[in-house]
Design an enzyme around this catalytic site. Sequence first.
Site, PDB file in Angstrom:
ATOM      1  N   GLY A   1      48.440   8.231  63.493  1.00  0.00           N
ATOM      2  CA  GLY A   1      48.701   7.208  63.995  1.00  0.00           C
ATOM      3  C   GLY A   1      49.665   6.342  62.758  1.00  0.00           C
ATOM      4  O   GLY A   1      49.884   5.137  62.909  1.00  0.00           O
TER       5      GLY A   1
ATOM      6  N   LYS B   1      50.858  24.713  56.789  1.00  0.00           N
ATOM      7  CA  LYS B   1      50.671  24.791  58.249  1.00  0.00           C
ATOM      8  C   LYS B   1      49.334  25.732  58.233  1.00  0.00           C
ATOM      9  O   LYS B   1      49.288  26.876  57.589  1.00  0.00           O
ATOM     10  CB  LYS B   1      51.857  25.705  59.017  1.00  0.00           C
ATOM     11  CG  LYS B   1      51.600  26.093  60.282  1.00  0.00           C
ATOM     12  CD  LYS B   1      50.909  25.021  61.288  1.00  0.00           C
ATOM     13  CE  LYS B   1      50.705  25.682  62.680  1.00  0.00           C
ATOM     14  NZ  LYS B   1      50.254  24.315  63.616  1.00  0.00           N
TER      15      LYS B   1
ATOM     16  N   CYS C   1      41.680  22.839  66.143  1.00  0.00           N
ATOM     17  CA  CYS C   1      42.934  23.162  66.856  1.00  0.00           C
ATOM     18  C   CYS C   1      42.535  23.023  68.345  1.00  0.00           C
ATOM     19  O   CYS C   1      41.757  23.878  68.906  1.00  0.00           O
ATOM     20  CB  CYS C   1      43.367  24.528  66.603  1.00  0.00           C
ATOM     21  SG  CYS C   1      45.106  24.795  67.726  1.00  0.00           S
TER      22      CYS C   1
HETATM   23  O1  RRO Z   1      49.165  24.809  66.177  1.00  0.00           O
HETATM   24  C1  RRO Z   1      48.726  23.782  66.958  1.00  0.00           C
HETATM   25  O2  RRO Z   1      49.124  23.908  68.204  1.00  0.00           O
HETATM   26  C2  RRO Z   1      47.996  22.834  66.410  1.00  0.00           C
HETATM   27  C3  RRO Z   1      46.712  23.036  65.438  1.00  0.00           C
HETATM   28 BR1  RRO Z   1      46.537  24.628  64.749  1.00  0.00          BR
HETATM   29  C4  RRO Z   1      46.293  21.815  65.217  1.00  0.00           C
HETATM   30  O3  RRO Z   1      45.229  21.904  64.439  1.00  0.00           O
HETATM   31  N1  RRO Z   1      46.455  20.380  65.828  1.00  0.00           N
HETATM   32  C5  RRO Z   1      47.445  20.363  66.776  1.00  0.00           C
HETATM   33  O4  RRO Z   1      47.646  19.231  67.032  1.00  0.00           O
HETATM   34  N2  RRO Z   1      48.217  21.532  67.129  1.00  0.00           N
END
Ligand code: RRO
Length: 311
Positions: A250, A44, A130
């Site tokens: 996807g 993550k 993000c």
């Molecule tokens: O943690 C998130 O909300 C998140 C991240 Br860091 C990202 O790079 N892509 C995403 O869809 N969610």
Amino acid sequence: VNLSATFQNHTFANPLMNASGVHCYTTTQLDELLASSAGTLVTKSATMAYRQGNPKPRYRSLALGSINSMGLPNEGLPYYLDYVLAKQTQADVPTLFLSVAGISMQEDLDMLAQVDQSDFNGFTELNLSCPNVPGKPQVAYDFEATEKMLDSAFKLFHKPLGVKLPPYFDLAQFDIVAKILNQYPLAYINTINSVGNGLYIDVDSETVAIKPKGGFGGLGGAYVLPTALANVHAFRQRLNDSIAIIGTGGVQTGADVFAHILAGADLVQVGTQLAKDGPDVFARLTQELSDVMAQKDYHNLSDFKNNLKEL
Ligand code: RRO
């Protein structure tokens, strides 16, 4: 059929892995990925310290994909760095990917410095995309900021580095971004992150699907496959051969994995479908990919990688 995937100087049993953010928050989840049929894993995206993330509900599975606004919840860089350092000394563990996503450029640089000074011998992924931290635009949509970030990053970071990119939608954007990326000794790009700031509306209840940001969130799953394939292919047409590509977005079936590789992907990540099915998804996808290849009389990924035909 041989699914082994070469990526820079590394070989993986197959090209499949999780997309960062799915099933990779805890050591338990990471161990479950290692025990699965996935070729490797990515952690993550980490900030320097633990983050709670956005209020729940912040992830919704939808008929055609998913929407999320997690807000970068994570255990902090030391947790994930300790994990990959412990695993990389064990036999039968593939080369691992460590993702970092600072809230600021300085935080990114501080984390990269920490990883650089560690014994980590895998791939580090700098997430520039993000979409879900309130008030923080996606870095990679700001081309000047992206160039500044990479300039600074390569001044202090000496290990294999990749970048996670958001989807682009205009061919002029691919030209600009590829020109920036080609200036640096990048190991790879990972394309795409979720399609930012979609809005799912449930007509029965007349509501949004997730709580943060009034319901706006990153889209994944079937909604985004053609956008992901376009980004993989457009970058493969523009990037130096020395920069590998991870295709993300996807993937529901082995045929979708095949399409990503045909478009030019070296490895393929699975997000929404992994969230739906759990790590067993990798046994199905590797079997389905083998079946598609056997049907076409392909024996290796190199028999069709980046061989997409035009009309
Ligand atoms: O943690 C998130 O909300 C998140 C991240 Br860091 C990202 O790079 N892509 C995403 O869809 N969610």
